[in-house]
Design a protein around this motif. Structure first.
Motif, mmCIF file in Angstrom:
data_model
loop_
_atom_site.group_PDB
_atom_site.id
_atom_site.type_symbol
_atom_site.label_atom_id
_atom_site.label_comp_id
_atom_site.label_asym_id
_atom_site.label_seq_id
_atom_site.Cartn_x
_atom_site.Cartn_y
_atom_site.Cartn_z
ATOM 1 N N MET A 71 0.514 9.549 -7.989
ATOM 2 C CA MET A 71 -0.297 8.462 -7.427
ATOM 3 C C MET A 71 0.524 7.512 -6.566
ATOM 4 S SD MET A 71 -3.182 9.418 -8.570
ATOM 5 C CE MET A 71 -4.383 8.110 -8.330
ATOM 6 N N ARG A 72 1.837 7.520 -6.736
ATOM 7 C CA ARG A 72 2.712 6.680 -5.920
ATOM 8 C C ARG A 72 2.632 7.050 -4.437
ATOM 9 N NH1 ARG A 72 6.951 8.136 -9.905
ATOM 10 N NH2 ARG A 72 7.038 6.529 -11.519
ATOM 11 N N GLY A 73 2.181 8.260 -4.162
ATOM 12 C CA GLY A 73 2.137 8.713 -2.777
ATOM 13 C C GLY A 73 0.943 8.212 -1.981
ATOM 14 N N LEU A 74 -0.072 7.683 -2.640
ATOM 15 C CA LEU A 74 -1.295 7.261 -1.954
ATOM 16 C C LEU A 74 -1.110 5.941 -1.209
ATOM 17 C CD1 LEU A 74 -3.908 8.064 -4.743
ATOM 18 C CD2 LEU A 74 -3.514 9.369 -2.641
ATOM 19 N N ASP A 75 -1.713 5.847 -0.026
ATOM 20 C CA ASP A 75 -1.691 4.584 0.720
ATOM 21 C C ASP A 75 -3.092 3.971 0.718
ATOM 22 O OD1 ASP A 75 -3.239 5.880 2.673
ATOM 23 O OD2 ASP A 75 -1.544 6.231 4.002
ATOM 24 N N ALA A 76 -3.249 2.828 1.355
ATOM 25 C CA ALA A 76 -4.516 2.094 1.328
ATOM 26 C C ALA A 76 -5.671 2.892 1.923
ATOM 27 C CB ALA A 76 -4.357 0.770 2.071
ATOM 28 N N GLU A 77 -5.425 3.586 3.030
ATOM 29 C CA GLU A 77 -6.488 4.356 3.675
ATOM 30 C C GLU A 77 -6.950 5.513 2.789
ATOM 31 O OE1 GLU A 77 -5.421 5.589 7.569
ATOM 32 O OE2 GLU A 77 -5.448 3.563 8.407
ATOM 33 N N ILE A 79 -6.765 5.519 -0.547
ATOM 34 C CA ILE A 79 -7.505 4.896 -1.647
ATOM 35 C C ILE A 79 -8.948 4.615 -1.222
ATOM 36 C CG2 ILE A 79 -7.751 2.731 -2.956
ATOM 37 C CD1 ILE A 79 -5.652 4.522 -4.167
ATOM 38 N N ALA A 80 -9.110 4.117 -0.020
ATOM 39 C CA ALA A 80 -10.444 3.774 0.485
ATOM 40 C C ALA A 80 -11.347 4.993 0.618
ATOM 41 C CB ALA A 80 -10.317 3.069 1.832
ATOM 42 N N SER A 81 -10.758 6.167 0.700
ATOM 43 C CA SER A 81 -11.549 7.382 0.908
ATOM 44 C C SER A 81 -12.209 7.899 -0.373
ATOM 45 C CB SER A 81 -10.677 8.479 1.511
ATOM 46 O OG SER A 81 -9.696 8.917 0.578
ATOM 47 N N PHE A 82 -11.751 7.467 -1.538
ATOM 48 C CA PHE A 82 -12.365 7.921 -2.786
ATOM 49 C C PHE A 82 -13.778 7.363 -2.912
ATOM 50 C CE2 PHE A 82 -7.820 8.110 -4.278
ATOM 51 C CZ PHE A 82 -7.781 9.475 -4.492
ATOM 52 N N ARG A 83 -14.696 8.196 -3.329
ATOM 53 C CA ARG A 83 -16.066 7.719 -3.541
ATOM 54 C C ARG A 83 -16.109 6.788 -4.749
ATOM 55 N NH1 ARG A 83 -19.214 13.097 -4.291
ATOM 56 N NH2 ARG A 83 -17.120 13.847 -4.838
ATOM 57 N N PHE A 106 -8.857 -0.735 -1.789
ATOM 58 C CA PHE A 106 -9.997 -0.745 -2.707
ATOM 59 C C PHE A 106 -11.134 -1.590 -2.141
ATOM 60 C CE2 PHE A 106 -6.855 0.433 -6.068
ATOM 61 C CZ PHE A 106 -7.513 1.574 -6.518
ATOM 62 N N SER A 107 -12.340 -1.056 -2.200
ATOM 63 C CA SER A 107 -13.519 -1.755 -1.689
ATOM 64 C C SER A 107 -14.254 -2.475 -2.815
ATOM 65 C CB SER A 107 -14.478 -0.754 -1.040
ATOM 66 O OG SER A 107 -15.049 0.107 -2.034
ATOM 67 N N ARG A 108 -15.218 -3.280 -2.428
ATOM 68 C CA ARG A 108 -16.048 -3.987 -3.412
ATOM 69 C C ARG A 108 -16.739 -2.992 -4.345
ATOM 70 N NH1 ARG A 108 -21.347 -4.761 -3.458
ATOM 71 N NH2 ARG A 108 -21.552 -3.989 -1.333
ATOM 72 N N ARG A 124 -0.006 -8.195 -11.393
ATOM 73 C CA ARG A 124 -0.207 -9.309 -10.461
ATOM 74 C C ARG A 124 0.068 -8.883 -9.012
ATOM 75 N NH1 ARG A 124 2.911 -15.193 -10.820
ATOM 76 N NH2 ARG A 124 2.222 -16.019 -8.814
ATOM 77 N N SER A 125 1.131 -8.111 -8.811
ATOM 78 C CA SER A 125 1.482 -7.676 -7.460
ATOM 79 C C SER A 125 0.410 -6.773 -6.863
ATOM 80 C CB SER A 125 2.828 -6.941 -7.471
ATOM 81 O OG SER A 125 2.774 -5.793 -8.316
ATOM 82 N N GLN A 126 -0.259 -6.000 -7.711
ATOM 83 C CA GLN A 126 -1.331 -5.127 -7.246
ATOM 84 C C GLN A 126 -2.583 -5.944 -6.914
ATOM 85 O OE1 GLN A 126 -1.392 -2.631 -10.782
ATOM 86 N NE2 GLN A 126 -0.463 -0.924 -9.678
ATOM 87 N N PHE A 127 -2.951 -6.811 -7.838
ATOM 88 C CA PHE A 127 -4.165 -7.612 -7.656
ATOM 89 C C PHE A 127 -4.085 -8.478 -6.403
ATOM 90 C CE2 PHE A 127 -7.027 -11.164 -8.328
ATOM 91 C CZ PHE A 127 -8.144 -10.563 -8.891
ATOM 92 N N SER A 128 -2.910 -8.997 -6.130
ATOM 93 C CA SER A 128 -2.750 -9.900 -4.986
ATOM 94 C C SER A 128 -2.979 -9.206 -3.649
ATOM 95 C CB SER A 128 -1.353 -10.534 -5.004
ATOM 96 O OG SER A 128 -0.346 -9.551 -4.824
ATOM 97 N N GLU A 129 -2.939 -7.873 -3.640
ATOM 98 C CA GLU A 129 -3.148 -7.125 -2.402
ATOM 99 C C GLU A 129 -4.622 -6.792 -2.151
ATOM 100 O OE1 GLU A 129 -0.962 -6.335 -0.053
ATOM 101 O OE2 GLU A 129 0.690 -7.295 -1.122
ATOM 102 N N ILE A 130 -5.473 -7.013 -3.143
ATOM 103 C CA ILE A 130 -6.901 -6.731 -2.978
ATOM 104 C C ILE A 130 -7.484 -7.711 -1.958
ATOM 105 C CG2 ILE A 130 -9.141 -6.682 -4.131
ATOM 106 C CD1 ILE A 130 -7.680 -5.944 -6.716
ATOM 107 N N SER A 131 -8.282 -7.215 -1.043
ATOM 108 C CA SER A 131 -8.849 -8.080 -0.015
ATOM 109 C C SER A 131 -9.819 -9.084 -0.626
ATOM 110 C CB SER A 131 -9.573 -7.257 1.051
ATOM 111 O OG SER A 131 -10.771 -6.713 0.534
ATOM 112 N N THR A 132 -9.937 -10.234 -0.005
ATOM 113 C CA THR A 132 -10.820 -11.284 -0.504
ATOM 114 C C THR A 132 -12.258 -10.797 -0.596
ATOM 115 O OG1 THR A 132 -9.390 -12.977 0.470
ATOM 116 C CG2 THR A 132 -11.613 -13.650 -0.109
#
Length: 253
Positions: A71-77, A79-83, A106-108, A124-132
């Motif tokens: 899972m370390r290999g996945l990037d944001a794009e 992650i966004a592709s998962f249903r 990650f989307s809403r 905390r470091s992960q959560f802080s990257e989630i978009s508003t």
């Protein structure tokens, strides 16, 4: 190398064969056709080349089959592709290994579909990257699982995304970790849904951080309980000027 072969041949690839595929060649491989056992042999480098299209076709059991370390290999794009309907295939063990920068993907809807356990292990470091915008997907029972480090990092913009229903269940121990800037974003509707144990958890400094226009959310009963519990309260002039006659009476003013 390109995979100009039939779907049946791809389905028939063994775990050993998949483990030997060069990472860059994974981009041409529709990994959604692989068996769960074969998916489990993909490493982080290989998974980093997986196409968004093929990731989007994966079902829950296939996602769950990924090796945790991969899972370390996945990037944001990616992650966004998962249903969102299959997102729970990312177990909380998987979640711990996803790099923080990928959390911006990650989307809403994906966040809404997660379990409470996902939020319990989130860093905390992960959560802080989630978009508003995506934070609006967090439910009340999710919020309750957020750790103290995450709560203390919440900004006023973050608080703006949480409905009064979401924050109404906050533990007193969580409230104690809110920064004054975050408390200043609470509205009267947020405060009106909190009970005495929650309001009683506010420190003097936190109480003074409440926006004057939000003071209407503190009922006369809650204010009386605060006075009985702490004695005289030190609200700012702007806060006092915003109070109703009943609220002032409850404070003994």
């Amino acid at each position: 190398m390109t995979f100009d072969v039939s779907p049946d041949e791809i389905i028939g690839l063994t775990p050993r064969q998949v483990s030997k595929i060069k990472p860059r060649d994974i981009a041409d491989l529709p990994i959604d056709l692989l068996s769960d056992e074969a998916l489990g042999k993909l490493n982080a480098k290989q998974l980093s080349f997986a196409s968004k299209e093929s990731l989007g076709f994966l079902d829950r059991s296939q996602i769950e089959a990924f090796d945790v370390r991969a899972m370390r290999g996945l990037d944001a794009e990616q992650i966004a592709s998962f249903r969102s309907s299959e997102i729970r295939g990312i177990t909380y063990h998987h979640l711990l290994k996803i790099k923080a920068s990928a959390f911006s993907g990650f989307s809403r809807r994906q966040l809404r579909a997660m379990s409470a356990n996902h939020y319990w292990v989130m860093k905390r470091s992960q959560f802080s990257e989630i978009s508003t915008d995506a934070l609006t997907g967090i439910k009340r029972y999710h919020f309750l699982e957020l750790g103290k480090k995450i709560i203390s990092s919440l900004t006023s913009d973050d608080i703006d995304q949480f409905t009064p229903v979401v924050t109404s269940g906050m533990y007193p121990s969580q409230i104690k970790k809110l920064q004054p800037s975050a408390i200043n974003a609470l509205t009267d509707k947020h405060l009106s849904r909190m009970d005495w144990p929650q309001i009683g958890a506010f420190s003097g400094k936190q109480l003074q951080a409440i926006a004057p226009q939000a003071m209407a959310g503190l009922s006369p009963k809650v204010l009386r309980d605060l006075v009985d519990y702490r004695g005289e309260l030190s609200f700012t002039d702007d806060q006092m000027n915003s109070l109703s006659d009943q609220q002032l009476k409850a404070l003994g003013a």
